[in-house]
Design a protein around this motif. Structure first.
Motif, short mmCIF file in Angstrom:
data_model
loop_
_atom_site.label_atom_id
_atom_site.label_comp_id
_atom_site.label_asym_id
_atom_site.label_seq_id
_atom_site.Cartn_x
_atom_site.Cartn_y
_atom_site.Cartn_z
N ASN A 1 18.26 -16.83 22.55
CA ASN A 1 19.22 -15.62 22.03
C ASN A 1 20.10 -16.23 20.92
O ASN A 1 20.15 -15.48 19.98
CB ASN A 1 20.03 -14.80 23.05
CG ASN A 1 19.30 -13.72 23.66
OD1 ASN A 1 18.24 -13.37 23.26
ND2 ASN A 1 19.76 -13.45 24.81
N GLY B 1 20.18 -15.39 17.00
CA GLY B 1 21.16 -14.65 16.28
C GLY B 1 21.72 -15.64 14.96
O GLY B 1 21.92 -15.10 13.73
N ARG C 1 23.63 -11.17 20.04
CA ARG C 1 22.81 -12.28 20.95
C ARG C 1 23.53 -13.55 20.80
O ARG C 1 23.33 -14.36 21.97
CB ARG C 1 21.56 -12.33 19.89
CG ARG C 1 20.42 -11.28 20.53
CD ARG C 1 19.10 -11.68 20.07
NE ARG C 1 19.30 -11.62 18.46
CZ ARG C 1 19.24 -10.71 17.54
NH1 ARG C 1 19.47 -9.52 17.85
NH2 ARG C 1 18.93 -10.78 16.11
N GLU D 1 26.55 -12.71 23.81
CA GLU D 1 26.20 -11.46 25.00
C GLU D 1 26.33 -12.28 26.45
O GLU D 1 27.07 -11.98 27.16
CB GLU D 1 24.81 -11.04 24.82
CG GLU D 1 24.21 -10.20 26.01
CD GLU D 1 22.74 -9.74 25.91
OE1 GLU D 1 22.56 -8.93 26.54
OE2 GLU D 1 22.04 -10.57 25.10
#
Length: 166
Positions: free
Chosen positions: A35, A39, A69, A72
């Motif tokens: 993730n 990003g 992302r 999170e």
């Protein structure tokens, strides 16, 4: 923390050597790394931003999605990436590069708001510096994972598929 050997463990580890090019056996929180890398990748690629985000092409999310992302699961909007050395990041250098990128991007996000239109972010005077910081972090993480930093960003569906594959 004590780790049981595979002989004593009731859980069998999956031995996938890579996941979309990223080594799966050396970073315990690889889904979070995936993730963060996603990003950073989108935030670091000015051509992608022009050709996908400004054009409104579906499948990749927008600036806010890319920032989400990053933060999170990691809470990098609240604490340093150093906390994750050995789990998400390989070393202090990776963590420092990610911290620098996150801080620059979040500063812009807080100034213009999370619901601003894409051009507002891209026209912000600090955006080129944020893109450069994200590029430096992306290059370090992608290279450490044996991936080509210049490959195009993956779609959100491709990320979901990678996360389910292991």
């Amino acid at each position: 923390m004590t780790v049981q050997s595979s002989e004593k463990s009731s859980r069998r580890a999956r031995r996938s050597s890579t996941m979309g090019g990223m080594p799966m056996t050396d970073m315990p929180w690889w889904r979070w790394r995936l993730n963060v890398r996603s990003g950073l990748h989108m935030l670091s690629d000015a051509a992608f931003q022009q050709n996908v985000w400004l054009a409104g092409l579906p499948g990749y999310g927008d600036v806010t999605d890319a920032v989400y992302r990053l933060v999170e699961d990691t809470w990098l909007d609240n604490w340093s990436a150093d906390k994750y050395v050995g789990t998400i990041f390989r070393d202090a250098r990776e963590a420092a590069l990610v911290d620098a990128a996150v801080l620059k991007v979040l500063r812009i996000l807080h100034e213009v708001g999370p619901d601003a239109a894409v051009p507002v972010y891209l026209q912000h005077p600090g955006w080129p510096e944020a893109v450069l910081a994200a590029r430096q972090a992306h290059d370090a993480l992608a290279s450490a994972d044996g991936d080509d930093p210049d490959a195009p960003p993956r779609t959100l569906d491709a990320l979901t598929t990678l996360k389910r594959a292991a």
